[in-house]
Design a protein around this motif. Structure first.
Motif, mmCIF file in Angstrom:
data_model
loop_
_atom_site.group_PDB
_atom_site.id
_atom_site.type_symbol
_atom_site.label_atom_id
_atom_site.label_comp_id
_atom_site.label_asym_id
_atom_site.label_seq_id
_atom_site.Cartn_x
_atom_site.Cartn_y
_atom_site.Cartn_z
ATOM 1 N N HIS A 59 0.825 -1.209 0.000
ATOM 2 C CA HIS A 59 0.000 0.000 0.000
ATOM 3 C C HIS A 59 0.861 1.262 0.000
ATOM 4 C CE1 HIS A 59 0.637 -0.859 4.294
ATOM 5 N NE2 HIS A 59 0.552 0.425 4.475
ATOM 6 N N PHE A 60 0.206 2.353 -0.283
ATOM 7 C CA PHE A 60 0.814 3.682 -0.304
ATOM 8 C C PHE A 60 1.034 4.140 1.128
ATOM 9 C CE2 PHE A 60 -0.188 8.324 -0.239
ATOM 10 C CZ PHE A 60 0.927 8.771 -0.924
ATOM 11 N N LEU A 61 2.239 4.614 1.442
ATOM 12 C CA LEU A 61 2.551 5.080 2.791
ATOM 13 C C LEU A 61 2.475 6.595 2.931
ATOM 14 C CD1 LEU A 61 5.653 2.887 3.715
ATOM 15 C CD2 LEU A 61 3.353 2.746 4.685
ATOM 16 N N GLY A 62 2.762 7.320 1.863
ATOM 17 C CA GLY A 62 2.794 8.775 1.941
ATOM 18 C C GLY A 62 3.810 9.316 0.960
ATOM 19 N N TYR A 63 4.298 10.498 1.250
ATOM 20 C CA TYR A 63 5.288 11.104 0.367
ATOM 21 C C TYR A 63 6.393 11.752 1.191
ATOM 22 C CZ TYR A 63 3.538 15.793 1.360
ATOM 23 O OH TYR A 63 3.198 16.966 1.992
ATOM 24 N N MET A 64 7.513 11.954 0.520
ATOM 25 C CA MET A 64 8.616 12.705 1.097
ATOM 26 C C MET A 64 8.965 13.800 0.102
ATOM 27 S SD MET A 64 11.160 9.728 2.573
ATOM 28 C CE MET A 64 11.282 8.881 1.009
ATOM 29 N N GLU A 65 9.295 14.965 0.639
ATOM 30 C CA GLU A 65 9.656 16.085 -0.230
ATOM 31 C C GLU A 65 11.066 16.539 0.101
ATOM 32 O OE1 GLU A 65 7.424 19.912 -2.066
ATOM 33 O OE2 GLU A 65 7.009 19.448 0.025
ATOM 34 N N PHE A 66 11.865 16.663 -0.943
ATOM 35 C CA PHE A 66 13.248 17.110 -0.820
ATOM 36 C C PHE A 66 13.343 18.427 -1.576
ATOM 37 C CE2 PHE A 66 12.940 12.561 -0.668
ATOM 38 C CZ PHE A 66 13.760 12.192 0.382
ATOM 39 N N ASP A 115 20.580 22.367 -7.662
ATOM 40 C CA ASP A 115 19.644 22.348 -6.548
ATOM 41 C C ASP A 115 18.308 21.818 -7.082
ATOM 42 O OD1 ASP A 115 18.111 22.820 -4.310
ATOM 43 O OD2 ASP A 115 18.443 24.981 -4.272
ATOM 44 N N ARG A 116 17.940 20.603 -6.673
ATOM 45 C CA ARG A 116 16.735 19.941 -7.185
ATOM 46 C C ARG A 116 15.615 19.931 -6.152
ATOM 47 N NH1 ARG A 116 18.325 20.023 -12.243
ATOM 48 N NH2 ARG A 116 19.932 18.541 -12.776
ATOM 49 N N HIS A 117 14.407 19.967 -6.655
ATOM 50 C CA HIS A 117 13.206 19.767 -5.847
ATOM 51 C C HIS A 117 12.644 18.417 -6.270
ATOM 52 C CE1 HIS A 117 8.850 21.253 -4.807
ATOM 53 N NE2 HIS A 117 9.209 20.197 -4.113
ATOM 54 N N MET A 118 12.644 17.458 -5.344
ATOM 55 C CA MET A 118 12.147 16.115 -5.653
ATOM 56 C C MET A 118 10.995 15.774 -4.722
ATOM 57 S SD MET A 118 15.697 14.060 -6.408
ATOM 58 C CE MET A 118 16.500 14.474 -4.879
ATOM 59 N N VAL A 119 9.993 15.136 -5.273
ATOM 60 C CA VAL A 119 8.872 14.627 -4.493
ATOM 61 C C VAL A 119 8.838 13.127 -4.731
ATOM 62 C CG1 VAL A 119 6.376 14.643 -4.154
ATOM 63 C CG2 VAL A 119 7.575 16.774 -4.726
ATOM 64 N N SER A 120 8.858 12.371 -3.643
ATOM 65 C CA SER A 120 8.867 10.921 -3.752
ATOM 66 C C SER A 120 7.646 10.343 -3.059
ATOM 67 C CB SER A 120 10.135 10.358 -3.117
ATOM 68 O OG SER A 120 10.221 8.984 -3.386
ATOM 69 N N ILE A 121 6.899 9.548 -3.805
ATOM 70 C CA ILE A 121 5.783 8.822 -3.206
ATOM 71 C C ILE A 121 6.329 7.481 -2.727
ATOM 72 C CG2 ILE A 121 3.969 10.036 -4.425
ATOM 73 C CD1 ILE A 121 3.888 7.880 -6.466
ATOM 74 N N VAL A 122 5.873 7.047 -1.566
ATOM 75 C CA VAL A 122 6.484 5.900 -0.900
ATOM 76 C C VAL A 122 5.469 4.772 -0.745
ATOM 77 C CG1 VAL A 122 7.789 5.142 1.129
ATOM 78 C CG2 VAL A 122 7.913 7.532 0.391
ATOM 79 N N PHE A 123 5.935 3.557 -1.054
ATOM 80 C CA PHE A 123 5.089 2.374 -0.950
ATOM 81 C C PHE A 123 5.714 1.344 -0.028
ATOM 82 C CE2 PHE A 123 3.928 4.260 -4.963
ATOM 83 C CZ PHE A 123 2.547 4.211 -4.911
ATOM 84 N N ASP A 124 4.856 0.681 0.725
ATOM 85 C CA ASP A 124 5.204 -0.462 1.551
ATOM 86 C C ASP A 124 5.174 -1.672 0.610
ATOM 87 O OD1 ASP A 124 5.463 -2.304 3.640
ATOM 88 O OD2 ASP A 124 3.328 -2.253 4.109
ATOM 89 N N THR A 125 6.278 -2.407 0.527
ATOM 90 C CA THR A 125 6.368 -3.540 -0.394
ATOM 91 C C THR A 125 7.047 -4.712 0.290
ATOM 92 O OG1 THR A 125 8.562 -3.071 -1.308
ATOM 93 C CG2 THR A 125 6.712 -1.882 -2.291
ATOM 94 N N TYR A 126 7.026 -5.866 -0.386
ATOM 95 C CA TYR A 126 7.792 -7.007 0.103
ATOM 96 C C TYR A 126 8.289 -7.809 -1.091
ATOM 97 C CZ TYR A 126 3.430 -9.615 -0.598
ATOM 98 O OH TYR A 126 2.293 -10.170 -1.145
#
Length: 153
Positions: free
Chosen positions: A83-90, A99-110
């Motif tokens: 499932h989707f866990l959320g996002y992280m913003e750099f 100088d980059r702006h990155m947005v990462s969506i995060v998933f719980d996986t196995y």
């Protein structure tokens, strides 16, 4: 099928685009009985720090396909997305002196097969499962893993 239409950006095009807009990425919390899979970065950004496997989403690439592609490329594991866990913003990640702006969506996986051999790509000098957060981990990754109780603080 998205790969049929994929055209790689030149370094100049990449810099032109990502100097102006955020870059969409996917990060993966790959968990097993051995812990959470982290790799020790050997390139910028975050060289010398442990981090979650992750990478950029390509144009016309479905997110779940990107997650599986990135896991295979960076770890050689086939994964299943929970499932989707959320996002992280750099907001200010330095990449190739930009100088980059990155947005990462995060998933719980196995991993589909936990006994598969891990193989890292050129971005990492080490890859392993962790049952607690190492000292030199990307701060946003540690915060996300702690917030979701994968690691205790």
């Amino acid at each position: 099928q998205y790969m049929d239409t994929l055209r790689w950006l030149s370094d100049e095009e990449y810099d032109f685009v990502f100097d102006r807009v955020p870059r969409l990425c996917v990060d993966l919390v790959i968990k097993s009985k051995k812990g959470i899979l982290l790799s020790l970065r050997d390139i910028e950004p975050y060289k010398g720090l442990w981090h979650l496997p992750g990478g950029m989403v390509y144009k016309d690439e479905p997110i779940h396909v990107a997650a599986k592609r990135i896991a295979k490329k960076e770890t050689d594991l086939d994964i299943r997305v929970n499932h989707f866990l959320g996002y992280m913003e750099f907001l200010h990640a330095i990449q190739n002196d930009h100088d980059r702006h990155m947005v990462s969506i995060v998933f719980d996986t196995y991993p589909i097969n936990e006994n598969s051999q891990l193989k890292m790509d050129f971005q990492a000098k080490k890859i392993q499962f962790h049952s607690f957060a190492p000292k030199n981990i990307v701060t946003q990754h540690q915060d996300l893993l702690t917030d979701h109780k994968f690691f205790t603080s």
